[in-house]
Design a protein around this motif. Structure first.
Motif: not given
Length: 413
Positions: A373-382, A384-402
């Motif tokens: 849902v977030l990916a679709g909302a970011l895509w429509d509002a901003i 595709p760049e925003a959709t994929f960069l948000a994914g990169a940010a969450f992946a980075s947070v997961t690495i820190v958590g691991l």
């Protein structure tokens, strides 16, 4: 429940199986892999075209695609918790797997017959309910059949065979779209055949191990006291997987990214072919590797691949950069999906494996709903760049958590 540590005595049969490599993996694991492969050929023939069909033929928006895909996958995940718990209570996994695969096969004819978005959405949801019914019992069945010393390899093999189906399906979709001049219903009808074959293979070639004499009966798998038996390591794995899933929204957005770069309509499924090829070629070797070294280190490597994939896809301007991003996305799947299942199998009690996989899939499914849902909302509002960069940010947070909790996830972590 973890894999034997270095220096721990193991029996001669276990040593022989480990030395045999893929030949030491039980036939039931191979059969389950081929069942998954056939169903994935069917599902991905449809899924490779479904976002385009909904947008270009049925008039759905990109946000609507994100919501539909997210809710469909969340429906599957919610169903998994109940089917997994039921398989623990019954002590029978194959019955529920047959029911789930059978339901998915029976819904496939709805896709070519659907003439409105409502019917398409209904077919998608029923298909995902079938996935939910079979998912946790099948994963628990893999854990039940697999020798502990080949657990990573067994999950990796099943995942590799599953993903071979995931690239054969779009490949067939491309060929059929070319042969039929982009006639979507014909492709959807052909997809019915491998779905039915998967049910036949499951019925004939998979035998469920008998529950051991004296095994503790599980009366109420979802009761708090039973869930507490899953242990702290299990819940840390679930939490990390949930944050990770926020970074890996539906692959429908890879298809839409290809369309945004003006890839010809009949060639758009090639995106999923390329992704699934990278996924299938990496999943089994990564599974074997995880039986021999630190699992969390491999998981972090997979997350780094996702960060790179998202950045490349965010700034893609042509087919070459799109292909690089898609291959990196497929490699991250090969490095992470079978490995997460192996980690769950490592720490969950044998009599609660169905519940453990069900709860794991429930939490990650809800995270996938939010991510899509977030990916679709970011895509429509901003865009595709925003959709994929948000994914990169969450992946980075997961690495820190691991990195912060790696010592709490069990012996092989």
């Amino acid at each position: 429940m973890g894999t034997a540590k270095a220096g721990t005595p193991v029996d001669a049969a276990a040593t022989s199986r480990k030395g045999a490599g893929w030949r030491g993996i039980p036939s039931g694991i191979w059969a389950l892999g081929f069942v998954s492969m056939l169903m994935d050929v069917s599902s991905e023939m449809i899924h490779a075209l479904l976002p385009l069909y909904m947008v270009t033929v049925l008039g759905a928006s990109t946000l609507a695609v994100g919501i539909i895909e997210g809710i469909a996958e969340a429906t599957a995940s919610i169903t998994k918790i109940f089917s997994g718990a039921l398989s623990d209570w019954l002590g029978k996994r194959k019955l529920l797997a047959v029911l789930g695969y059978g339901l998915a096969a029976l819904t496939k004819p709805i896709f070519p017959l659907a003439s409105t978005l409502d019917w398409m959405v209904a077919a998608r949801f029923i298909d995902r309910i079938g996935k939910g019914i079979r998912g946790a019992p099948r994963d628990a069945l893999v854990a039940d059949i697999a020798p502990p010393e080949l657990r990573g390899a067994s999950f990796g093999l099943r995942q590799s065979l599953d993903t071979i189906g995931a690239f054969l399906g779009p490949l067939l979709a491309i060929a059929l779209m070319w042969l039929t001049a982009d006639h979507f219903p014909t492709v959807f009808w052909v997809a019915v055949v491998p779905a039915l074959l998967s049910v036949v293979v499951l019925l004939v070639f998979v035998r469920e191990p008998e529950r051991k004499d004296g095994a503790r009966p599980v009366r109420m798998p979802l009761r708090r006291s039973e869930l507490a038996r899953l242990g702290a390591s299990y819940w840390w794995i679930v939490g990390i997987a949930a944050v990770f899933t926020l970074s890996r929204f539906s692959e429908a957005f890879l298809i839409l990214r290809a369309q945004s770069l003006d890839l010809p309509l009949a060639m758009v499924p090639a995106v999923l072919v390329l992704m699934a090829l990278a996924y299938s070629l990496s999943a089994y070797p990564v599974g074997v590797l995880s039986d021999r070294m630190n699992r969390v280190g491999i998981l972090i490597a997979g997350l780094l691949l996702l960060v790179f994939a998202d950045v490349v896809l965010a700034f893609s301007t042509g087919m070459a950069s799109l292909a690089v991003g898609v291959v990196l996305w497929g490699l991250h799947m090969g490095f992470t999906q079978g490995l997460l299942a192996t980690l769950v199998a490592d720490v969950a009690p044998a009599d609660l494996r169905g519940t453990a996989f069900g709860m794991f899939n429930l939490v990650t499914g809800l995270a996938l709903l939010a991510a899509s849902v977030l990916a679709g909302a970011l895509w429509d509002a901003i865009g595709p760049e925003a959709t994929f960069l948000a994914g990169a940010a969450f992946a980075s947070v997961t690495i820190v958590g691991l990195l912060a909790v790696r010592g709490r996830i069990g012996a092989k972590a």
